[in-house]
Design a protein around this motif. Sequence first.
Motif, PDB file in Angstrom:
ATOM      1  N   VAL A 255       0.835  -1.199   0.000  1.00 25.98           N
ATOM      2  CA  VAL A 255       0.000   0.000   0.000  1.00 25.98           C
ATOM      3  C   VAL A 255       0.873   1.254   0.000  1.00 25.98           C
ATOM      4  CG1 VAL A 255      -1.757   1.277   1.283  1.00 25.98           C
ATOM      5  CG2 VAL A 255      -1.858  -1.223   1.182  1.00 25.98           C
ATOM      6  N   ILE A 256       1.896   1.262   0.839  1.00 21.62           N
ATOM      7  CA  ILE A 256       2.789   2.420   0.943  1.00 21.62           C
ATOM      8  C   ILE A 256       3.532   2.640  -0.369  1.00 21.62           C
ATOM      9  CG2 ILE A 256       4.893   3.261   2.060  1.00 21.62           C
ATOM     10  CD1 ILE A 256       2.273   3.648   3.676  1.00 21.62           C
ATOM     11  N   ARG A 257       3.942   1.568  -1.025  1.00 25.34           N
ATOM     12  CA  ARG A 257       4.667   1.706  -2.297  1.00 25.34           C
ATOM     13  C   ARG A 257       3.800   2.401  -3.343  1.00 25.34           C
ATOM     14  NH1 ARG A 257       8.308   3.436  -4.985  1.00 25.34           N
ATOM     15  NH2 ARG A 257       8.821   2.408  -6.913  1.00 25.34           N
ATOM     16  N   ILE A 258       2.541   2.004  -3.456  1.00 24.01           N
ATOM     17  CA  ILE A 258       1.645   2.637  -4.431  1.00 24.01           C
ATOM     18  C   ILE A 258       1.383   4.086  -4.037  1.00 24.01           C
ATOM     19  CG2 ILE A 258      -0.698   2.582  -5.369  1.00 24.01           C
ATOM     20  CD1 ILE A 258      -0.153  -0.165  -6.077  1.00 24.01           C
ATOM     21  N   LEU A 259       1.186   4.351  -2.743  1.00 23.81           N
ATOM     22  CA  LEU A 259       0.970   5.717  -2.279  1.00 23.81           C
ATOM     23  C   LEU A 259       2.195   6.589  -2.570  1.00 23.81           C
ATOM     24  CD1 LEU A 259      -0.999   7.609  -0.823  1.00 23.81           C
ATOM     25  CD2 LEU A 259       0.047   6.888   1.330  1.00 23.81           C
ATOM     26  N   ALA A 260       3.372   6.045  -2.337  1.00 26.27           N
ATOM     27  CA  ALA A 260       4.606   6.793  -2.607  1.00 26.27           C
ATOM     28  C   ALA A 260       4.736   7.115  -4.098  1.00 26.27           C
ATOM     29  CB  ALA A 260       5.821   6.000  -2.122  1.00 26.27           C
ATOM     30  N   ILE A 261       4.383   6.171  -4.954  1.00 20.50           N
ATOM     31  CA  ILE A 261       4.425   6.412  -6.397  1.00 20.50           C
ATOM     32  C   ILE A 261       3.447   7.524  -6.774  1.00 20.50           C
ATOM     33  CG2 ILE A 261       3.858   5.434  -8.671  1.00 20.50           C
ATOM     34  CD1 ILE A 261       4.915   2.716  -7.562  1.00 20.50           C
ATOM     35  N   LEU A 262       2.228   7.431  -6.285  1.00 17.96           N
ATOM     36  CA  LEU A 262       1.205   8.420  -6.627  1.00 17.96           C
ATOM     37  C   LEU A 262       1.576   9.827  -6.173  1.00 17.96           C
ATOM     38  CD1 LEU A 262      -2.096   6.507  -5.835  1.00 17.96           C
ATOM     39  CD2 LEU A 262      -1.218   7.129  -8.090  1.00 17.96           C
ATOM     40  N   LEU A 263       2.157   9.925  -4.962  1.00 15.35           N
ATOM     41  CA  LEU A 263       2.446  11.236  -4.388  1.00 15.35           C
ATOM     42  C   LEU A 263       3.847  11.743  -4.690  1.00 15.35           C
ATOM     43  CD1 LEU A 263       0.685  10.860  -0.929  1.00 15.35           C
ATOM     44  CD2 LEU A 263      -0.206  11.773  -3.083  1.00 15.35           C
ATOM     45  N   GLU A 264       4.632  10.916  -5.388  1.00 15.15           N
ATOM     46  CA  GLU A 264       5.999  11.297  -5.763  1.00 15.15           C
ATOM     47  C   GLU A 264       6.855  11.594  -4.532  1.00 15.15           C
ATOM     48  OE1 GLU A 264       5.385  14.637  -8.365  1.00 15.15           O
ATOM     49  OE2 GLU A 264       4.353  13.410  -9.859  1.00 15.15           O
ATOM     50  N   ILE A 265       6.733  10.709  -3.538  1.00 13.26           N
ATOM     51  CA  ILE A 265       7.523  10.842  -2.313  1.00 13.26           C
ATOM     52  C   ILE A 265       8.157   9.498  -2.002  1.00 13.26           C
ATOM     53  CG2 ILE A 265       6.130  12.726  -1.366  1.00 13.26           C
ATOM     54  CD1 ILE A 265       4.658  10.691   0.361  1.00 13.26           C
ATOM     55  N   GLU A 266       9.072   9.494  -1.066  1.00 14.69           N
ATOM     56  CA  GLU A 266       9.712   8.255  -0.633  1.00 14.69           C
ATOM     57  C   GLU A 266       8.743   7.470   0.260  1.00 14.69           C
ATOM     58  OE1 GLU A 266      12.711   7.128  -1.631  1.00 14.69           O
ATOM     59  OE2 GLU A 266      12.764   8.885  -2.938  1.00 14.69           O
ATOM     60  N   ALA A 267       8.912   6.162   0.304  1.00 13.18           N
ATOM     61  CA  ALA A 267       8.042   5.315   1.116  1.00 13.18           C
ATOM     62  C   ALA A 267       8.070   5.727   2.586  1.00 13.18           C
ATOM     63  CB  ALA A 267       8.444   3.848   0.961  1.00 13.18           C
ATOM     64  N   GLU A 268       9.245   6.133   3.081  1.00 12.57           N
ATOM     65  CA  GLU A 268       9.349   6.553   4.477  1.00 12.57           C
ATOM     66  C   GLU A 268       8.485   7.781   4.740  1.00 12.57           C
ATOM     67  OE1 GLU A 268      12.195   6.139   2.483  1.00 12.57           O
ATOM     68  OE2 GLU A 268      12.414   4.079   3.162  1.00 12.57           O
ATOM     69  N   GLN A 269       8.435   8.697   3.772  1.00 13.31           N
ATOM     70  CA  GLN A 269       7.583   9.880   3.901  1.00 13.31           C
ATOM     71  C   GLN A 269       6.107   9.492   3.874  1.00 13.31           C
ATOM     72  OE1 GLN A 269       9.515  11.908   0.535  1.00 13.31           O
ATOM     73  NE2 GLN A 269       9.627  13.695   1.872  1.00 13.31           N
ATOM     74  N   ALA A 270       5.760   8.542   3.013  1.00 10.28           N
ATOM     75  CA  ALA A 270       4.371   8.094   2.924  1.00 10.28           C
ATOM     76  C   ALA A 270       3.912   7.489   4.243  1.00 10.28           C
ATOM     77  CB  ALA A 270       4.216   7.088   1.781  1.00 10.28           C
ATOM     78  N   LEU A 271       4.817   6.803   4.935  1.00  9.97           N
ATOM     79  CA  LEU A 271       4.481   6.225   6.235  1.00  9.97           C
ATOM     80  C   LEU A 271       4.200   7.291   7.291  1.00  9.97           C
ATOM     81  CD1 LEU A 271       6.995   3.263   6.496  1.00  9.97           C
ATOM     82  CD2 LEU A 271       4.504   3.111   6.570  1.00  9.97           C
TER      83      LEU A 271
END
Length: 160
Positions: free
Chosen positions: A79-95
């Motif tokens: 889930v975080i990987r897809i969110l990070a892709i969509l928002l153009e941020i790193e996975a750590e930021q998405a978390l």
Amino acid sequence: MKTVLQSMDVGPIGTVTLSNGQKFDVPRLTNLKIIQIAKFVGVDGSQLYRQFKFIMSDETIDESEKLTMLFMNLPEEAVIRILAILLEIEAEQALQLDPVETLEIIEVYVDKANLGKAFTLVRSLTKKMFNFEIPDMKMILERIKAEAPGNESSNSLSEE
């Protein structure tokens, strides 16, 4: 070509006000994002599909419960990987995102992005890049029922 590119609407698809008062511009879907999501699905999607066949083949629960269980049991990394892709941020930021703000951002995508077309493009790219076809939900349920123990016509996803 320059005129065509200048006339394209390439700005954010919406804005969400964060709890700290800052505005977050929700980025558009891009070709790069579609390709990245297709790669993610092509590489990890078949593993996730096999992992969740047991939920989808349980005839004691209805379809909406199956989907709820599927999403509840999805690995957070997916889930975080897809969110990070969509928002153009790193996975750590998405978390680190606030859950309510994340839902507001997802709502902007649902309201303003052509997700049906994007899903179709991801399915197409995944098929072309990885020779892996992402089935629609009806197709998934039919496959799982066919693969259920005791079914004589059992086929695995990898045999297609």
